[in-house]
Design a protein around this motif. Sequence first.
Motif, PDB file in Angstrom:
ATOM      1  N   TYR A  29      37.264 -28.227  -8.747  1.00 37.41           N
ATOM      2  CA  TYR A  29      38.227 -27.182  -8.422  1.00 37.41           C
ATOM      3  C   TYR A  29      37.799 -25.845  -9.007  1.00 37.41           C
ATOM      4  CZ  TYR A  29      42.929 -26.301  -6.587  1.00 37.41           C
ATOM      5  OH  TYR A  29      43.994 -25.890  -5.827  1.00 37.41           O
ATOM      6  N   VAL A  30      37.289 -25.875 -10.250  1.00 39.78           N
ATOM      7  CA  VAL A  30      36.797 -24.651 -10.876  1.00 39.78           C
ATOM      8  C   VAL A  30      35.683 -24.039 -10.040  1.00 39.78           C
ATOM      9  CG1 VAL A  30      35.474 -23.762 -12.838  1.00 39.78           C
ATOM     10  CG2 VAL A  30      37.494 -25.173 -13.240  1.00 39.78           C
ATOM     11  N   LEU A  31      34.713 -24.877  -9.661  1.00 43.14           N
ATOM     12  CA  LEU A  31      33.595 -24.365  -8.859  1.00 43.14           C
ATOM     13  C   LEU A  31      34.055 -23.900  -7.491  1.00 43.14           C
ATOM     14  CD1 LEU A  31      30.894 -26.981  -9.875  1.00 43.14           C
ATOM     15  CD2 LEU A  31      30.835 -24.520 -10.363  1.00 43.14           C
ATOM     16  N   GLY A  32      35.025 -24.633  -6.901  1.00 43.17           N
ATOM     17  CA  GLY A  32      35.546 -24.223  -5.602  1.00 43.17           C
ATOM     18  C   GLY A  32      36.209 -22.866  -5.668  1.00 43.17           C
ATOM     19  N   TYR A  33      37.014 -22.655  -6.712  1.00 41.21           N
ATOM     20  CA  TYR A  33      37.704 -21.372  -6.847  1.00 41.21           C
ATOM     21  C   TYR A  33      36.704 -20.252  -7.113  1.00 41.21           C
ATOM     22  CZ  TYR A  33      41.244 -17.973  -8.161  1.00 41.21           C
ATOM     23  OH  TYR A  33      42.040 -16.858  -8.221  1.00 41.21           O
ATOM     24  N   ILE A  34      35.728 -20.522  -7.993  1.00 42.74           N
ATOM     25  CA  ILE A  34      34.728 -19.496  -8.279  1.00 42.74           C
ATOM     26  C   ILE A  34      33.918 -19.176  -7.025  1.00 42.74           C
ATOM     27  CG2 ILE A  34      32.617 -19.001  -9.570  1.00 42.74           C
ATOM     28  CD1 ILE A  34      33.791 -20.616 -11.880  1.00 42.74           C
ATOM     29  N   ASP A  35      33.507 -20.218  -6.292  1.00 44.67           N
ATOM     30  CA  ASP A  35      32.751 -19.993  -5.057  1.00 44.67           C
ATOM     31  C   ASP A  35      33.546 -19.167  -4.055  1.00 44.67           C
ATOM     32  OD1 ASP A  35      30.537 -21.299  -5.916  1.00 44.67           O
ATOM     33  OD2 ASP A  35      30.947 -23.184  -4.896  1.00 44.67           O
ATOM     34  N   ARG A  36      34.869 -19.386  -4.078  1.00 47.78           N
ATOM     35  CA  ARG A  36      35.724 -18.689  -3.118  1.00 47.78           C
ATOM     36  C   ARG A  36      35.875 -17.217  -3.465  1.00 47.78           C
ATOM     37  NH1 ARG A  36      41.625 -21.161  -2.184  1.00 47.78           N
ATOM     38  NH2 ARG A  36      40.307 -23.000  -2.116  1.00 47.78           N
ATOM     39  N   VAL A  37      36.004 -16.905  -4.757  1.00 48.21           N
ATOM     40  CA  VAL A  37      36.337 -15.532  -5.149  1.00 48.21           C
ATOM     41  C   VAL A  37      35.168 -14.769  -5.763  1.00 48.21           C
ATOM     42  CG1 VAL A  37      38.727 -16.228  -5.546  1.00 48.21           C
ATOM     43  CG2 VAL A  37      37.146 -16.155  -7.475  1.00 48.21           C
ATOM     44  N   GLN A 141      55.823 -38.135 -13.401  1.00 49.74           N
ATOM     45  CA  GLN A 141      54.538 -37.775 -14.002  1.00 49.74           C
ATOM     46  C   GLN A 141      53.899 -36.560 -13.326  1.00 49.74           C
ATOM     47  OE1 GLN A 141      55.562 -40.994 -13.845  1.00 49.74           O
ATOM     48  NE2 GLN A 141      55.748 -41.041 -16.084  1.00 49.74           N
ATOM     49  N   ARG A 142      54.216 -36.349 -12.065  1.00 50.40           N
ATOM     50  CA  ARG A 142      53.663 -35.165 -11.388  1.00 50.40           C
ATOM     51  C   ARG A 142      54.201 -33.870 -11.984  1.00 50.40           C
ATOM     52  NH1 ARG A 142      54.211 -38.364  -6.522  1.00 50.40           N
ATOM     53  NH2 ARG A 142      56.108 -37.249  -5.934  1.00 50.40           N
ATOM     54  N   ALA A 143      55.351 -33.945 -12.677  1.00 49.59           N
ATOM     55  CA  ALA A 143      55.912 -32.755 -13.309  1.00 49.59           C
ATOM     56  C   ALA A 143      54.948 -32.158 -14.327  1.00 49.59           C
ATOM     57  CB  ALA A 143      57.249 -33.091 -13.986  1.00 49.59           C
ATOM     58  N   TRP A 144      54.133 -33.007 -14.992  1.00 49.13           N
ATOM     59  CA  TRP A 144      53.114 -32.469 -15.904  1.00 49.13           C
ATOM     60  C   TRP A 144      51.713 -32.576 -15.315  1.00 49.13           C
ATOM     61  CZ3 TRP A 144      49.242 -35.756 -17.200  1.00 49.13           C
ATOM     62  CH2 TRP A 144      49.490 -37.130 -17.200  1.00 49.13           C
ATOM     63  N   ALA A 145      51.501 -33.526 -14.395  1.00 47.69           N
ATOM     64  CA  ALA A 145      50.159 -33.703 -13.844  1.00 47.69           C
ATOM     65  C   ALA A 145      49.726 -32.486 -13.025  1.00 47.69           C
ATOM     66  CB  ALA A 145      50.107 -34.966 -12.990  1.00 47.69           C
ATOM     67  N   TYR A 146      50.621 -31.976 -12.179  1.00 51.49           N
ATOM     68  CA  TYR A 146      50.261 -30.804 -11.377  1.00 51.49           C
ATOM     69  C   TYR A 146      49.977 -29.581 -12.248  1.00 51.49           C
ATOM     70  CZ  TYR A 146      51.077 -32.782  -6.713  1.00 51.49           C
ATOM     71  OH  TYR A 146      50.986 -33.510  -5.555  1.00 51.49           O
ATOM     72  N   PRO A 147      50.856 -29.252 -13.229  1.00 52.71           N
ATOM     73  CA  PRO A 147      50.526 -28.094 -14.077  1.00 52.71           C
ATOM     74  C   PRO A 147      49.215 -28.245 -14.825  1.00 52.71           C
ATOM     75  CG  PRO A 147      52.845 -28.658 -14.319  1.00 52.71           C
ATOM     76  CD  PRO A 147      52.223 -29.759 -13.491  1.00 52.71           C
ATOM     77  N   VAL A 148      48.968 -29.443 -15.374  1.00 54.41           N
ATOM     78  CA  VAL A 148      47.715 -29.643 -16.112  1.00 54.41           C
ATOM     79  C   VAL A 148      46.530 -29.444 -15.186  1.00 54.41           C
ATOM     80  CG1 VAL A 148      46.273 -31.364 -17.251  1.00 54.41           C
ATOM     81  CG2 VAL A 148      48.676 -31.144 -17.886  1.00 54.41           C
ATOM     82  N   PHE A 149      46.616 -30.016 -13.986  1.00 53.44           N
ATOM     83  CA  PHE A 149      45.476 -29.894 -13.089  1.00 53.44           C
ATOM     84  C   PHE A 149      45.319 -28.466 -12.570  1.00 53.44           C
ATOM     85  CE2 PHE A 149      43.369 -29.893  -9.019  1.00 53.44           C
ATOM     86  CZ  PHE A 149      42.170 -30.487  -9.386  1.00 53.44           C
ATOM     87  N   ILE A 150      46.431 -27.856 -12.133  1.00 55.49           N
ATOM     88  CA  ILE A 150      46.321 -26.526 -11.535  1.00 55.49           C
ATOM     89  C   ILE A 150      45.976 -25.480 -12.588  1.00 55.49           C
ATOM     90  CG2 ILE A 150      47.653 -24.752 -10.303  1.00 55.49           C
ATOM     91  CD1 ILE A 150      48.999 -26.964  -8.745  1.00 55.49           C
ATOM     92  N   SER A 151      46.132 -25.840 -13.867  1.00 57.83           N
ATOM     93  CA  SER A 151      45.704 -24.911 -14.913  1.00 57.83           C
ATOM     94  C   SER A 151      44.213 -24.603 -14.806  1.00 57.83           C
ATOM     95  CB  SER A 151      46.017 -25.480 -16.301  1.00 57.83           C
ATOM     96  OG  SER A 151      45.233 -26.636 -16.563  1.00 57.83           O
ATOM     97  N   LEU A 302      46.783 -19.226 -18.541  1.00 58.28           N
ATOM     98  CA  LEU A 302      46.519 -20.620 -18.891  1.00 58.28           C
ATOM     99  C   LEU A 302      47.473 -21.100 -19.975  1.00 58.28           C
ATOM    100  CD1 LEU A 302      44.792 -23.203 -18.764  1.00 58.28           C
ATOM    101  CD2 LEU A 302      43.253 -22.129 -20.423  1.00 58.28           C
ATOM    102  N   VAL A 303      47.671 -20.283 -21.008  1.00 61.37           N
ATOM    103  CA  VAL A 303      48.573 -20.662 -22.097  1.00 61.37           C
ATOM    104  C   VAL A 303      50.000 -20.816 -21.578  1.00 61.37           C
ATOM    105  CG1 VAL A 303      49.557 -19.938 -24.302  1.00 61.37           C
ATOM    106  CG2 VAL A 303      47.125 -19.553 -23.833  1.00 61.37           C
ATOM    107  N   VAL A 304      50.470 -19.841 -20.818  1.00 56.18           N
ATOM    108  CA  VAL A 304      51.839 -19.884 -20.304  1.00 56.18           C
ATOM    109  C   VAL A 304      52.037 -21.083 -19.378  1.00 56.18           C
ATOM    110  CG1 VAL A 304      53.549 -18.661 -18.895  1.00 56.18           C
ATOM    111  CG2 VAL A 304      52.140 -17.396 -20.530  1.00 56.18           C
ATOM    112  N   MET A 305      51.062 -21.347 -18.537  1.00 52.16           N
ATOM    113  CA  MET A 305      51.161 -22.437 -17.572  1.00 52.16           C
ATOM    114  C   MET A 305      51.310 -23.799 -18.262  1.00 52.16           C
ATOM    115  SD  MET A 305      48.420 -23.452 -14.590  1.00 52.16           S
ATOM    116  CE  MET A 305      47.943 -21.736 -14.470  1.00 52.16           C
ATOM    117  N   LEU A 306      50.633 -23.984 -19.385  1.00 53.97           N
ATOM    118  CA  LEU A 306      50.683 -25.260 -20.093  1.00 53.97           C
ATOM    119  C   LEU A 306      51.912 -25.378 -20.983  1.00 53.97           C
ATOM    120  CD1 LEU A 306      46.917 -25.681 -21.061  1.00 53.97           C
ATOM    121  CD2 LEU A 306      48.169 -26.775 -19.188  1.00 53.97           C
ATOM    122  N   VAL A 307      52.392 -24.251 -21.503  1.00 56.76           N
ATOM    123  CA  VAL A 307      53.572 -24.270 -22.373  1.00 56.76           C
ATOM    124  C   VAL A 307      54.860 -24.404 -21.558  1.00 56.76           C
ATOM    125  CG1 VAL A 307      54.947 -22.883 -23.978  1.00 56.76           C
ATOM    126  CG2 VAL A 307      52.463 -23.017 -24.252  1.00 56.76           C
TER     127      VAL A 307
END
Length: 462
Positions: A29-37, A141-151, A302-307
């Motif tokens: 996902y990191v590489l995909g986003y970087i490649d995109r932008v 579990q998706r309540a924390w799984a999505y934020p952790v991943f999308i971070s 990143l900090v706000v998204m995880l907190v």
Amino acid sequence: MTEVTSGTDRETVWRKVALRTFPLLGAAYVLGYIDRVNIGFVAAPLSRDLGMTNVEIGLTSTLFFIGYILATVPSNLLLRRFGAPRWIGFTLLAWGTITAVTAFADSAQTLYVLRVLLGFAEAGLAPGVLLYITYWFPARQRAWAYPVFISVIAVSGIIGAPLTAGLLEWGRHLTGLTGWRSVFLIEGLLTILVGVLVMTRLAKGPETAKWLSVPERERIQRRLDAETALKHENAVPAGIMDAFRSGRVWAFAFAFFALTFGIYSFSYFLPQMLQLLADEGGTSPTDATSVLLTAIPSTVALVVMLVWPRIFAKRSAVFSTVVPLTAGTAGVVLAALTDNGVAFIAGTCLAFSGIYTALSQFWRIPVLGLTGAAAAAGIAVINSAGNLTGMVSPLLTGAIQEATGGFRHALLLIAFVMSLGVLTMLIVGPRVERTGAGSPPASQRPQRVTAGRDDSPRKETS
């Protein structure tokens, strides 16, 4: 079979799943986003070498999303057919190759063609990962799984900015190519490497995960089956055409469009916004310095998204999405109305934090109202229709900047569109939450051994 499990044991299972799946998917996902932008990161030197204007740079984003939008739905259905490891791995190999070839583009026209092809290749990643998470994690579990991943989107900005800045300065010593060409070549090769790892290391689902014990696999599958049963009881859309006929799917597509409207404009033009402010203030930062400064909002986000989910874990998904999106809208307005560099950075920090936090919570809601093939199609529809912003937003931003000489009016337009997204979420979101899979049907609810919170020990029978 009867087993007694504690809340700690159950949470250990989810952590194990996350640790086994998220690093590889996160790297992709990191590489995909970087490649995109990364077009935005290298816009200044690239435009000088190829003689491109800001409008033409914005057009490269539009062309990328033509392929991306056309391929998203069929790509997600193919992932459901062939499995995540093979399909996501294939997309990584394809777009990594295209990104590497971009290093040798010698004209704007060649770049346009490669960006269209990149869109087709990358279309399967984001919606595919969102669907793949539902194969492992139930609603709670998706309540924390999505934020952790999308971070990892924020991580993309933190990693991508210094990586790109370093390659702009010193890439020619590694590859013999000019800075921006080195960016594309090296990031393309890294993507190919991750594609190979995804194909060989990622499990298709709980049933094929050899690193889970048999009781752990059964426990996960039991929770997922109970959630699916509840969706069927509530007549949740399950077929492919059900997703296309659902008004809520299209409402969520617009909400996602509005939510992400600012992401791509900032991703493509933030370095130039910072350079413009600096020029007006009498300083002239280098291309690399402007790119490095873009890491500040991503770090704060990143900090706000995880907190955020830790503080508001018990609040509804709609609340957890709408509040940060409103704050993000206010941040865009602040960035638009100030001529002070520090205030602009503060506004972009608030905007990034709000947008990315809302994005991490948003996907909790649509999947509550979809199952089966409808989930695959619906997630892809929302993602692809919402990603129309990738076509529209950078192109409009570039055109408005060319017409006015600045980015203020473009940022105010972004804030207006985001406010429409807030309104849409407030109208549609609560209705889906009321019919979502918040708990399994009574016939399939496990009997608890002790009363109290949900994380207390309980007895499950299968």
